[in-house]
Design a protein around this motif. Structure first.
Motif, PDB file in Angstrom:
ATOM      1  N   TRP A  18      39.281  20.787  37.736  1.00  0.00           N
ATOM      2  CA  TRP A  18      38.812  22.394  38.189  1.00  0.00           C
ATOM      3  C   TRP A  18      38.173  22.682  36.929  1.00  0.00           C
ATOM      4  CZ3 TRP A  18      38.010  25.040  42.150  1.00  0.00           C
ATOM      5  CH2 TRP A  18      38.648  24.859  43.158  1.00  0.00           C
ATOM      6  N   SER A  19      38.483  22.171  35.451  1.00  0.00           N
ATOM      7  CA  SER A  19      37.665  22.600  34.419  1.00  0.00           C
ATOM      8  C   SER A  19      36.266  21.892  34.427  1.00  0.00           C
ATOM      9  CB  SER A  19      38.497  21.801  33.260  1.00  0.00           C
ATOM     10  OG  SER A  19      39.651  22.732  33.027  1.00  0.00           O
ATOM     11  N   ILE A  20      36.232  20.780  35.011  1.00  0.00           N
ATOM     12  CA  ILE A  20      34.622  20.200  35.224  1.00  0.00           C
ATOM     13  C   ILE A  20      33.825  20.888  36.316  1.00  0.00           C
ATOM     14  CG2 ILE A  20      33.420  18.013  35.864  1.00  0.00           C
ATOM     15  CD1 ILE A  20      35.885  16.406  34.614  1.00  0.00           C
ATOM     16  N   ALA A  21      34.796  21.188  37.373  1.00  0.00           N
ATOM     17  CA  ALA A  21      34.063  22.100  38.385  1.00  0.00           C
ATOM     18  C   ALA A  21      33.374  23.238  37.979  1.00  0.00           C
ATOM     19  CB  ALA A  21      34.873  22.213  39.656  1.00  0.00           C
ATOM     20  N   GLN A  22      34.353  24.099  37.183  1.00  0.00           N
ATOM     21  CA  GLN A  22      33.835  25.348  36.612  1.00  0.00           C
ATOM     22  C   GLN A  22      32.728  25.145  35.698  1.00  0.00           C
ATOM     23  OE1 GLN A  22      34.445  26.876  33.305  1.00  0.00           O
ATOM     24  NE2 GLN A  22      33.456  28.590  34.115  1.00  0.00           N
ATOM     25  N   THR A  23      32.824  24.269  34.836  1.00  0.00           N
ATOM     26  CA  THR A  23      31.722  23.989  33.763  1.00  0.00           C
ATOM     27  C   THR A  23      30.410  23.789  34.739  1.00  0.00           C
ATOM     28  OG1 THR A  23      33.429  23.331  32.395  1.00  0.00           O
ATOM     29  CG2 THR A  23      31.224  22.809  31.914  1.00  0.00           C
ATOM     30  N   VAL A  24      30.221  22.659  35.606  1.00  0.00           N
ATOM     31  CA  VAL A  24      29.265  22.440  36.178  1.00  0.00           C
ATOM     32  C   VAL A  24      28.752  23.653  37.022  1.00  0.00           C
ATOM     33  CG1 VAL A  24      28.218  20.784  38.198  1.00  0.00           C
ATOM     34  CG2 VAL A  24      29.897  19.945  36.249  1.00  0.00           C
ATOM     35  N   ILE A  25      29.521  24.445  37.766  1.00  0.00           N
ATOM     36  CA  ILE A  25      28.889  25.306  38.660  1.00  0.00           C
ATOM     37  C   ILE A  25      28.400  26.610  37.405  1.00  0.00           C
ATOM     38  CG2 ILE A  25      29.726  27.417  39.999  1.00  0.00           C
ATOM     39  CD1 ILE A  25      31.781  25.499  41.428  1.00  0.00           C
ATOM     40  N   SER A  26      29.120  26.867  36.467  1.00  0.00           N
ATOM     41  CA  SER A  26      28.721  27.493  35.468  1.00  0.00           C
ATOM     42  C   SER A  26      27.303  27.242  34.836  1.00  0.00           C
ATOM     43  CB  SER A  26      29.524  27.888  34.232  1.00  0.00           C
ATOM     44  OG  SER A  26      29.201  28.425  33.360  1.00  0.00           O
ATOM     45  N   ALA A  27      27.146  26.119  34.841  1.00  0.00           N
ATOM     46  CA  ALA A  27      25.759  25.427  34.361  1.00  0.00           C
ATOM     47  C   ALA A  27      24.751  25.603  35.274  1.00  0.00           C
ATOM     48  CB  ALA A  27      26.019  23.942  33.863  1.00  0.00           C
ATOM     49  N   ILE A  28      24.927  25.318  36.650  1.00  0.00           N
ATOM     50  CA  ILE A  28      24.189  25.569  37.771  1.00  0.00           C
ATOM     51  C   ILE A  28      23.686  27.043  37.674  1.00  0.00           C
ATOM     52  CG2 ILE A  28      23.674  25.598  40.363  1.00  0.00           C
ATOM     53  CD1 ILE A  28      25.685  23.377  40.218  1.00  0.00           C
ATOM     54  N   VAL A  29      24.783  27.917  37.851  1.00  0.00           N
ATOM     55  CA  VAL A  29      24.451  29.394  37.642  1.00  0.00           C
ATOM     56  C   VAL A  29      23.324  29.717  36.274  1.00  0.00           C
ATOM     57  CG1 VAL A  29      25.432  31.749  37.226  1.00  0.00           C
ATOM     58  CG2 VAL A  29      26.520  30.263  38.743  1.00  0.00           C
ATOM     59  N   LEU A  30      23.675  29.326  35.467  1.00  0.00           N
ATOM     60  CA  LEU A  30      22.981  29.718  34.145  1.00  0.00           C
ATOM     61  C   LEU A  30      21.456  29.088  34.609  1.00  0.00           C
ATOM     62  CD1 LEU A  30      23.091  30.517  31.088  1.00  0.00           C
ATOM     63  CD2 LEU A  30      23.011  28.283  30.501  1.00  0.00           C
ATOM     64  N   PHE A  31      21.300  27.900  34.996  1.00  0.00           N
ATOM     65  CA  PHE A  31      20.063  27.363  35.183  1.00  0.00           C
ATOM     66  C   PHE A  31      19.178  27.947  36.043  1.00  0.00           C
ATOM     67  CE2 PHE A  31      17.162  24.919  38.185  1.00  0.00           C
ATOM     68  CZ  PHE A  31      16.459  24.082  37.088  1.00  0.00           C
ATOM     69  N   LEU A  32      19.741  28.547  37.211  1.00  0.00           N
ATOM     70  CA  LEU A  32      19.281  29.758  38.434  1.00  0.00           C
ATOM     71  C   LEU A  32      18.851  30.742  37.623  1.00  0.00           C
ATOM     72  CD1 LEU A  32      21.329  28.772  41.255  1.00  0.00           C
ATOM     73  CD2 LEU A  32      18.895  27.822  40.811  1.00  0.00           C
ATOM     74  N   LEU A  33      19.670  31.347  36.850  1.00  0.00           N
ATOM     75  CA  LEU A  33      19.683  32.726  36.100  1.00  0.00           C
ATOM     76  C   LEU A  33      18.271  32.779  35.167  1.00  0.00           C
ATOM     77  CD1 LEU A  33      20.394  35.704  36.135  1.00  0.00           C
ATOM     78  CD2 LEU A  33      22.065  34.786  34.330  1.00  0.00           C
ATOM     79  N   TYR A  34      18.424  31.788  34.211  1.00  0.00           N
ATOM     80  CA  TYR A  34      17.287  31.586  33.206  1.00  0.00           C
ATOM     81  C   TYR A  34      16.034  31.538  33.848  1.00  0.00           C
ATOM     82  CZ  TYR A  34      20.346  32.027  28.873  1.00  0.00           C
ATOM     83  OH  TYR A  34      20.908  32.757  27.749  1.00  0.00           O
ATOM     84  N   LYS A  35      15.769  30.598  34.869  1.00  0.00           N
ATOM     85  CA  LYS A  35      14.780  30.442  35.511  1.00  0.00           C
ATOM     86  C   LYS A  35      14.087  31.494  36.110  1.00  0.00           C
ATOM     87  CE  LYS A  35      12.529  27.171  38.868  1.00  0.00           C
ATOM     88  NZ  LYS A  35      11.748  26.701  37.996  1.00  0.00           N
ATOM     89  N   PHE A  36      15.225  32.275  36.837  1.00  0.00           N
ATOM     90  CA  PHE A  36      14.658  33.655  37.329  1.00  0.00           C
ATOM     91  C   PHE A  36      14.273  34.586  36.116  1.00  0.00           C
ATOM     92  CE2 PHE A  36      16.023  37.867  38.161  1.00  0.00           C
ATOM     93  CZ  PHE A  36      15.306  38.422  39.140  1.00  0.00           C
ATOM     94  N   LEU A  37      15.025  34.824  35.196  1.00  0.00           N
ATOM     95  CA  LEU A  37      14.778  35.702  34.105  1.00  0.00           C
ATOM     96  C   LEU A  37      13.429  35.516  33.438  1.00  0.00           C
ATOM     97  CD1 LEU A  37      18.321  36.199  32.741  1.00  0.00           C
ATOM     98  CD2 LEU A  37      17.120  37.777  34.112  1.00  0.00           C
ATOM     99  N   LEU A  38      13.357  34.305  33.165  1.00  0.00           N
ATOM    100  CA  LEU A  38      11.956  33.492  32.487  1.00  0.00           C
ATOM    101  C   LEU A  38      10.787  33.856  33.237  1.00  0.00           C
ATOM    102  CD1 LEU A  38      10.947  31.967  29.982  1.00  0.00           C
ATOM    103  CD2 LEU A  38      11.142  29.931  31.399  1.00  0.00           C
ATOM    104  N   ARG A  39      10.879  33.850  34.690  1.00  0.00           N
ATOM    105  CA  ARG A  39       9.845  34.345  35.487  1.00  0.00           C
ATOM    106  C   ARG A  39       9.655  35.718  35.624  1.00  0.00           C
ATOM    107  NH1 ARG A  39      11.602  32.659  40.067  1.00  0.00           N
ATOM    108  NH2 ARG A  39      11.937  34.462  41.109  1.00  0.00           N
ATOM    109  N   GLU A  40      10.654  36.702  35.681  1.00  0.00           N
ATOM    110  CA  GLU A  40      10.716  38.128  35.813  1.00  0.00           C
ATOM    111  C   GLU A  40      10.343  38.795  34.628  1.00  0.00           C
ATOM    112  OE1 GLU A  40      10.897  39.849  38.865  1.00  0.00           O
ATOM    113  OE2 GLU A  40      10.564  37.861  39.902  1.00  0.00           O
ATOM    114  N   LEU A  41      11.125  38.469  33.478  1.00  0.00           N
ATOM    115  CA  LEU A  41      11.117  39.139  32.410  1.00  0.00           C
ATOM    116  C   LEU A  41      10.345  38.554  31.212  1.00  0.00           C
ATOM    117  CD1 LEU A  41      14.934  40.074  32.182  1.00  0.00           C
ATOM    118  CD2 LEU A  41      13.012  41.319  33.143  1.00  0.00           C
ATOM    119  N   GLY A  42       9.987  37.222  31.054  1.00  0.00           N
ATOM    120  CA  GLY A  42       9.330  36.594  30.241  1.00  0.00           C
ATOM    121  C   GLY A  42      10.006  36.165  28.908  1.00  0.00           C
TER     122      GLY A  42
END
Length: 494
Positions: A18-42
């Motif tokens: 579950w620690s690995i699962a949480q870490t992987v999902i957290s990384a996916i969330v961060l990837f999607l969020l930063y990609k969105f923020l980079l496009r929207e905010l610069g």
């Protein structure tokens, strides 16, 4: 990956999964969020967000090491079947840290505003001050929840804790995407505050489920519990305080000498490396309490060696693939081959690969309550970051600061590794070249590093020589450091 882990009780393996699962999902969330923020905010605003988070993290000094102490003592009392004492430990920790931390957070607000004038350009100051209160609120909620997380870890239920954290990460992603559209960077800060509040509430319900003696709201403070917690916590806190300063100083140097745009791409590369590395760390983190459950040196030696061997087996190929994937990650995440992101990623990956292979030493020191060498190592890392980072700023390359900070990190962790192995394995001897060549671990290391060298050579022929001279330097340092680690594993097993 889990098949390679050392043999541990079923619950420990479940916690690791579950620690690995949480870490992987957290990384996916961060990837999607930063990609969105980079496009929207610069890049400017993304770099500003990274800087604000690093600045506010200094207030974690007020946690005083109570999270580690809470896990240690709750684990001990749960093992003895004394749920009342375990509940008193958590309540005392919360009353000691969370309420005074509110005052510290207010003080940190004024201190952080002063620091922002030093590291943020004038056009971005107004926005930085606007999101600072939300970042500090998230910080207070996060520090409070960290004590509860440690209590749940001490109860042996990291799996339930990580279920809550997975849910809170999804809340963060959805909230940030929704609020950033209308409120910009402030919306992201608000979404993070909502995430930490949701995590705190969920974690508290889990803690009450595991510790039946806990009231609905903590209100009891026990002096004798405070005395036993504080004695251990303060011995660990010096290293934690120093460690919290390293990341903000690194980012301040980058912001001061290279600008927020460079910092934004560095932060993205840093997130890739640390998130991927955290998958490895999460799988082995459940081992820390195993060191504290016994004083047997034989058991410690065996656990250390098995952990270190599996870390080498898993970590080396895992992060090697990451190093070779940064161009592809850049294309997928940023939409182009961004050289700052790629080169920063190579430097960070090389240094953190070595540190990851050294991490069993840190686990051993924490699990056995040896705070002094950790403090010494963190002081060395901090001083090295400042000295070598500033020295690198005068080098004839914009990556000099990163190389200086990475070198300081590696040297500090080598010290911890040497201290731990000298405590565990009293007799040491010089390794000859012939022994290295006969060592199967070293042959495996050289095979992976040769593959990396071939990769960089091909890349070198197709691109600019200056950037890849840095890559070769990192690769050579990795070869030497990892070969010595591998040789030590083989030698200590004899």
């Amino acid at each position: 990956m889990l098949k390679h882990m050392i043999n541990l009780p079923r619950q420990v393996s479940r916690n690791a999964r579950w620690s690995i699962a949480q870490t992987v999902i957290s990384a996916i969330v961060l990837f999607l969020l930063y990609k969105f923020l980079l496009r929207e905010l610069g890049t400017e605003q993304l770099g500003l967000w990274a800087l604000i988070l690093a600045t506010t993290s200094l207030a974690r000094i007020g946690e005083l090491g109570f999270a580690s102490a809470t896990m240690r003592f709750i684990g001990r009392y749960k093992g003895e079947g004394d749920d009342k004492a375990a509940a008193e430990v958590l309540e005392t920790s919360l009353m000691t840290i969370s309420l005074p931390f509110l005052v510290l957070t207010v003080l940190a607000y004024w201190l952080a505003q002063g620091l922002l004038y030093l590291v943020v350009s004038a056009p971005n100051l107004a926005l930085a001050k606007q999101i600072l209160p939300w970042a500090l609120l998230s910080l207070w909620l996060g520090v409070t929840s960290s004590l509860i997380q440690s209590a749940i870890d001490g109860c042996g239920r990291m799996d339930r804790k990580n279920m809550i954290l997975i849910g809170s990460n999804v809340i963060y992603l959805c909230g940030a995407v929704f609020l950033a559209t209308g409120y910009g960077l402030e919306g992201v800060a608000i979404a993070q505050a909502i995430q930490t509040l949701a995590a705190l509430v969920g974690l508290w319900f889990i803690a009450r489920w595991e510790l039946k003696a806990l009231p609905w709201l903590p209100y009891r403070w026990r002096r004798h519990r405070f005395n036993e917690i504080a004695a251990f916590a303060f011995s660990m806190q010096i290293g934690s305080i120093i460690g919290l300063l390293i990341e903000p100083i690194t980012k301040a140097l980058l912001s001061r000498y290279l600008g927020l745009s460079f910092l934004a791409f560095y932060e993205m590369a840093n997130q890739v490396v640390t998130r991927i590395r955290s998958v490895l760390v999460a799988g082995f983190q459940a081992i820390v309490p195993q060191f504290s459950t016994t004083n047997s040196e034989t058991v410690h030696e065996s656990l250390f060696l098995r952990t270190e061997q599996k870390t080498l087996d898993i970590g080396l190929p895992f992060i090697s693939i990451v190093i070779m994937s940064f161009k592809a990650i850049s294309l997928l995440w940023i939409g182009k081959e961004e050289q700052i992101f790629i080169t920063s990623g190579h430097i960070l990956s090389g240094s953190w690969l070595i540190v990851t292979l050294l991490m069993p030493a840190y686990f051993y020191l924490v699990g056995t309550g040896q705070g002094r060498p950790i403090a010494v190592g963190q002081v060395a890392s901090l001083l090295g970051t400042i000295a070598l980072g500033l020295l690198g700023s005068y080098a004839n390359t914009k990556y000099g600061i990163l190389l200086g900070c990475a070198t300081a990190l590696i040297l500090a962790n080598i010290y911890l590794y040497m201290h731990a192995t000298n405590r565990l394995f009293k007799s040491r001897r010089i390794i000859s070249a012939s022994q290295l060549l006969r060592n199967k671990n070293c042959i495996s290391v050289l095979a992976y590093l040769s593959a990396l060298s071939i990769f960089f050579t091909i890349d070198f022929l197709l691109d600019t020589p200056l950037q890849h001279a840095l890559n070769f330097t990192v690769c050579a340092a990795m070869t030497a450091g990892i070969a010595l680690i591998a040789a030590n594993i083989k030698r200590s097993n004899k």
